[in-house]
Design a protein around this motif. Sequence first.
Motif, PDB file in Angstrom:
ATOM      1  N   ASN A  38      51.794  33.270  27.474  1.00 33.03           N
ATOM      2  CA  ASN A  38      51.833  33.090  28.782  1.00 33.03           C
ATOM      3  C   ASN A  38      52.291  34.697  29.424  1.00 33.03           C
ATOM      4  OD1 ASN A  38      50.922  30.730  29.193  1.00 33.03           O
ATOM      5  ND2 ASN A  38      53.077  29.640  29.404  1.00 33.03           N
ATOM      6  N   GLN A  39      53.266  35.289  28.746  1.00 33.78           N
ATOM      7  CA  GLN A  39      53.754  36.585  28.915  1.00 33.78           C
ATOM      8  C   GLN A  39      52.681  37.668  28.479  1.00 33.78           C
ATOM      9  OE1 GLN A  39      57.433  37.090  26.700  1.00 33.78           O
ATOM     10  NE2 GLN A  39      58.428  35.710  28.015  1.00 33.78           N
ATOM     11  N   GLU A  40      51.777  37.286  27.488  1.00 37.10           N
ATOM     12  CA  GLU A  40      50.850  38.228  27.036  1.00 37.10           C
ATOM     13  C   GLU A  40      49.862  38.170  28.295  1.00 37.10           C
ATOM     14  OE1 GLU A  40      47.975  39.564  23.324  1.00 37.10           O
ATOM     15  OE2 GLU A  40      49.798  37.865  22.866  1.00 37.10           O
ATOM     16  N   LEU A  41      49.512  36.906  28.371  1.00 36.77           N
ATOM     17  CA  LEU A  41      48.327  36.631  29.433  1.00 36.77           C
ATOM     18  C   LEU A  41      48.664  37.378  30.628  1.00 36.77           C
ATOM     19  CD1 LEU A  41      45.750  34.972  30.120  1.00 36.77           C
ATOM     20  CD2 LEU A  41      47.369  33.233  30.757  1.00 36.77           C
ATOM     21  N   ILE A  42      49.708  37.258  31.104  1.00 42.79           N
ATOM     22  CA  ILE A  42      50.080  38.096  32.530  1.00 42.79           C
ATOM     23  C   ILE A  42      49.756  39.479  32.337  1.00 42.79           C
ATOM     24  CG2 ILE A  42      52.056  38.396  33.876  1.00 42.79           C
ATOM     25  CD1 ILE A  42      52.962  35.488  33.804  1.00 42.79           C
ATOM     26  N   LYS A  43      50.337  39.936  31.238  1.00 47.36           N
ATOM     27  CA  LYS A  43      50.249  41.335  30.895  1.00 47.36           C
ATOM     28  C   LYS A  43      48.745  41.890  30.794  1.00 47.36           C
ATOM     29  CE  LYS A  43      51.221  44.946  27.688  1.00 47.36           C
ATOM     30  NZ  LYS A  43      51.140  45.149  26.206  1.00 47.36           N
ATOM     31  N   VAL A  44      47.888  41.062  30.100  1.00 50.92           N
ATOM     32  CA  VAL A  44      46.523  41.568  29.813  1.00 50.92           C
ATOM     33  C   VAL A  44      45.777  41.485  31.226  1.00 50.92           C
ATOM     34  CG1 VAL A  44      44.349  40.592  28.909  1.00 50.92           C
ATOM     35  CG2 VAL A  44      46.311  40.796  27.460  1.00 50.92           C
ATOM     36  N   LEU A  45      46.065  40.326  32.104  1.00 51.69           N
ATOM     37  CA  LEU A  45      45.254  40.043  33.350  1.00 51.69           C
ATOM     38  C   LEU A  45      45.784  41.264  34.527  1.00 51.69           C
ATOM     39  CD1 LEU A  45      45.339  36.276  33.806  1.00 51.69           C
ATOM     40  CD2 LEU A  45      43.352  37.605  32.950  1.00 51.69           C
ATOM     41  N   ALA A  46      46.960  41.596  34.259  1.00 47.75           N
ATOM     42  CA  ALA A  46      47.435  42.818  35.418  1.00 47.75           C
ATOM     43  C   ALA A  46      46.607  43.851  35.055  1.00 47.75           C
ATOM     44  CB  ALA A  46      48.953  42.717  35.141  1.00 47.75           C
ATOM     45  N   GLU A  47      46.457  44.190  33.542  1.00 56.87           N
ATOM     46  CA  GLU A  47      45.788  45.533  33.252  1.00 56.87           C
ATOM     47  C   GLU A  47      44.148  45.558  33.719  1.00 56.87           C
ATOM     48  OE1 GLU A  47      46.510  45.914  29.084  1.00 56.87           O
ATOM     49  OE2 GLU A  47      48.695  46.283  29.465  1.00 56.87           O
ATOM     50  N   LYS A  48      43.711  44.140  33.449  1.00 57.15           N
ATOM     51  CA  LYS A  48      42.488  43.915  33.824  1.00 57.15           C
ATOM     52  C   LYS A  48      42.027  44.311  35.331  1.00 57.15           C
ATOM     53  CE  LYS A  48      38.493  40.852  33.737  1.00 57.15           C
ATOM     54  NZ  LYS A  48      37.406  41.839  33.833  1.00 57.15           N
ATOM     55  N   PHE A  49      42.834  43.594  36.205  1.00 56.50           N
ATOM     56  CA  PHE A  49      42.722  43.540  37.510  1.00 56.50           C
ATOM     57  C   PHE A  49      43.494  44.645  38.089  1.00 56.50           C
ATOM     58  CE2 PHE A  49      41.579  39.288  36.412  1.00 56.50           C
ATOM     59  CZ  PHE A  49      40.244  39.231  37.034  1.00 56.50           C
ATOM     60  N   ASN A  50      44.259  45.300  37.463  1.00 57.46           N
ATOM     61  CA  ASN A  50      44.941  46.779  38.139  1.00 57.46           C
ATOM     62  C   ASN A  50      45.864  46.363  39.067  1.00 57.46           C
ATOM     63  OD1 ASN A  50      45.345  49.353  37.789  1.00 57.46           O
ATOM     64  ND2 ASN A  50      43.698  50.023  39.180  1.00 57.46           N
TER      65      ASN A  50
END
Length: 73
Positions: A38-50
């Motif tokens: 879940n922590q990695e998911l939040i990090k990845v989505l934050a990068e994708k959606f800036n």
Amino acid sequence: MHKKVKVKPNSRIQKIEEEADGSLTVHLKSPPIDGKANQELIKVLAEKFNVPKNSIIIKSGFNSRQKLIEINP
């Protein structure tokens, strides 16, 4: 904005695939133990959606592979 996300933990590579219905399939390297995926998911989505990481909230499916994510700009 709300997004349906299907998570695939323990993947070799980290990537995001957009499905035809607008949902996302996210391949994560982390295991689904102690909230690491879940922590990695939040990090990845934050990068994708800036957006900052605190703008992404897991609304439902915290312990499931199918999640509903809220992204606040």
